[in-house]
Write a protein that holds these residues in place. Structure first.
Motif, PDB file in Angstrom:
ATOM      1  N   ILE A   1       0.847  -1.154  -0.051  1.00  0.00           N
ATOM      2  CA  ILE A   1      -0.093  -0.147  -0.101  1.00  0.00           C
ATOM      3  C   ILE A   1       0.967   1.193  -0.133  1.00  0.00           C
ATOM      4  CG2 ILE A   1      -1.815   1.402   1.238  1.00  0.00           C
ATOM      5  CD1 ILE A   1      -2.774  -1.379   0.129  1.00  0.00           C
ATOM      6  N   ASP A   2       0.732   1.950  -0.977  1.00  0.00           N
ATOM      7  CA  ASP A   2       1.508   3.483  -0.945  1.00  0.00           C
ATOM      8  C   ASP A   2       0.305   4.640  -0.947  1.00  0.00           C
ATOM      9  OD1 ASP A   2       2.634   5.704  -1.882  1.00  0.00           O
ATOM     10  OD2 ASP A   2       3.911   4.672  -3.364  1.00  0.00           O
ATOM     11  N   HIS A   3       0.162   5.413  -0.065  1.00  0.00           N
ATOM     12  CA  HIS A   3      -0.767   6.267   0.229  1.00  0.00           C
ATOM     13  C   HIS A   3      -0.719   7.331  -0.857  1.00  0.00           C
ATOM     14  CE1 HIS A   3      -2.500   4.215   3.637  1.00  0.00           C
ATOM     15  NE2 HIS A   3      -1.278   3.998   3.980  1.00  0.00           N
ATOM     16  N   GLU A   4       0.469   7.397  -1.715  1.00  0.00           N
ATOM     17  CA  GLU A   4       0.526   8.419  -2.710  1.00  0.00           C
ATOM     18  C   GLU A   4       0.021   7.975  -3.954  1.00  0.00           C
ATOM     19  OE1 GLU A   4       2.101  11.333  -2.034  1.00  0.00           O
ATOM     20  OE2 GLU A   4       2.211  10.683  -0.030  1.00  0.00           O
TER      21      GLU A   4
ATOM     22  N   SER B   1      -2.964   5.788  -6.190  1.00  0.00           N
ATOM     23  CA  SER B   1      -4.239   5.164  -5.915  1.00  0.00           C
ATOM     24  C   SER B   1      -4.174   3.644  -6.164  1.00  0.00           C
ATOM     25  CB  SER B   1      -5.223   5.900  -6.901  1.00  0.00           C
ATOM     26  OG  SER B   1      -6.446   5.376  -7.439  1.00  0.00           O
TER      27      SER B   1
ATOM     28  N   TYR C   1      -6.087  -1.794  -2.990  1.00  0.00           N
ATOM     29  CA  TYR C   1      -6.743  -2.256  -1.861  1.00  0.00           C
ATOM     30  C   TYR C   1      -7.688  -3.360  -2.276  1.00  0.00           C
ATOM     31  CZ  TYR C   1      -5.157   2.202   0.090  1.00  0.00           C
ATOM     32  OH  TYR C   1      -4.440   3.058   0.648  1.00  0.00           O
TER      33      TYR C   1
END
Length: 103
Positions: free
Chosen positions: A64-67, A69, A72
């Motif tokens: 998961i890279d919050h930068e 999209s 998930y």
């Protein structure tokens, strides 16, 4: 289909079933070259989904890279279902079968 199986459409189980369905279909379109078959059936103990697509590649969880999209869907499918089977197809694609309890 969920309503006829006795599920309250606002229940957590029904919402989870809709989320899993949406994620499987979206992944087949975005990453699998398109849907080649879809089947949903209520069984005695839950919901069975079968989604086929044109790609032989199995889903791969990515960090998961919050930068960025995305990323998930597959972990959600794994968490919300109690059974996943990925079967290669003779045409070069694959079929993903899941089962999820509705109660």
């Amino acid at each position: 289909m969920l309503r006829t199986a006795g599920s309250d459409l606002e229940s957590i189980e029904a919402v989870d079933a809709l989320l899993v369905t949406s994620e499987l279909v979206t992944n087949a379109i975005r990453h699998g070259g398109g849907i080649t078959a879809f089947h949903a059936a209520v069984t005695d103990d839950g919901l069975r989904l079968i989604v086929s697509d044109a790609s032989p590649q199995h889903p791969v969880p990515r960090p998961i890279d919050h930068e960025i999209s995305g990323g998930y869907g597959w972990p959600l499918i794994q968490r919300l279902t109690d059974y996943i089977d990925i079967t290669p197809q003779a045409d070069g694609g694959k079929t993903i079968t899941t089962h999820q309890r509705l109660s």
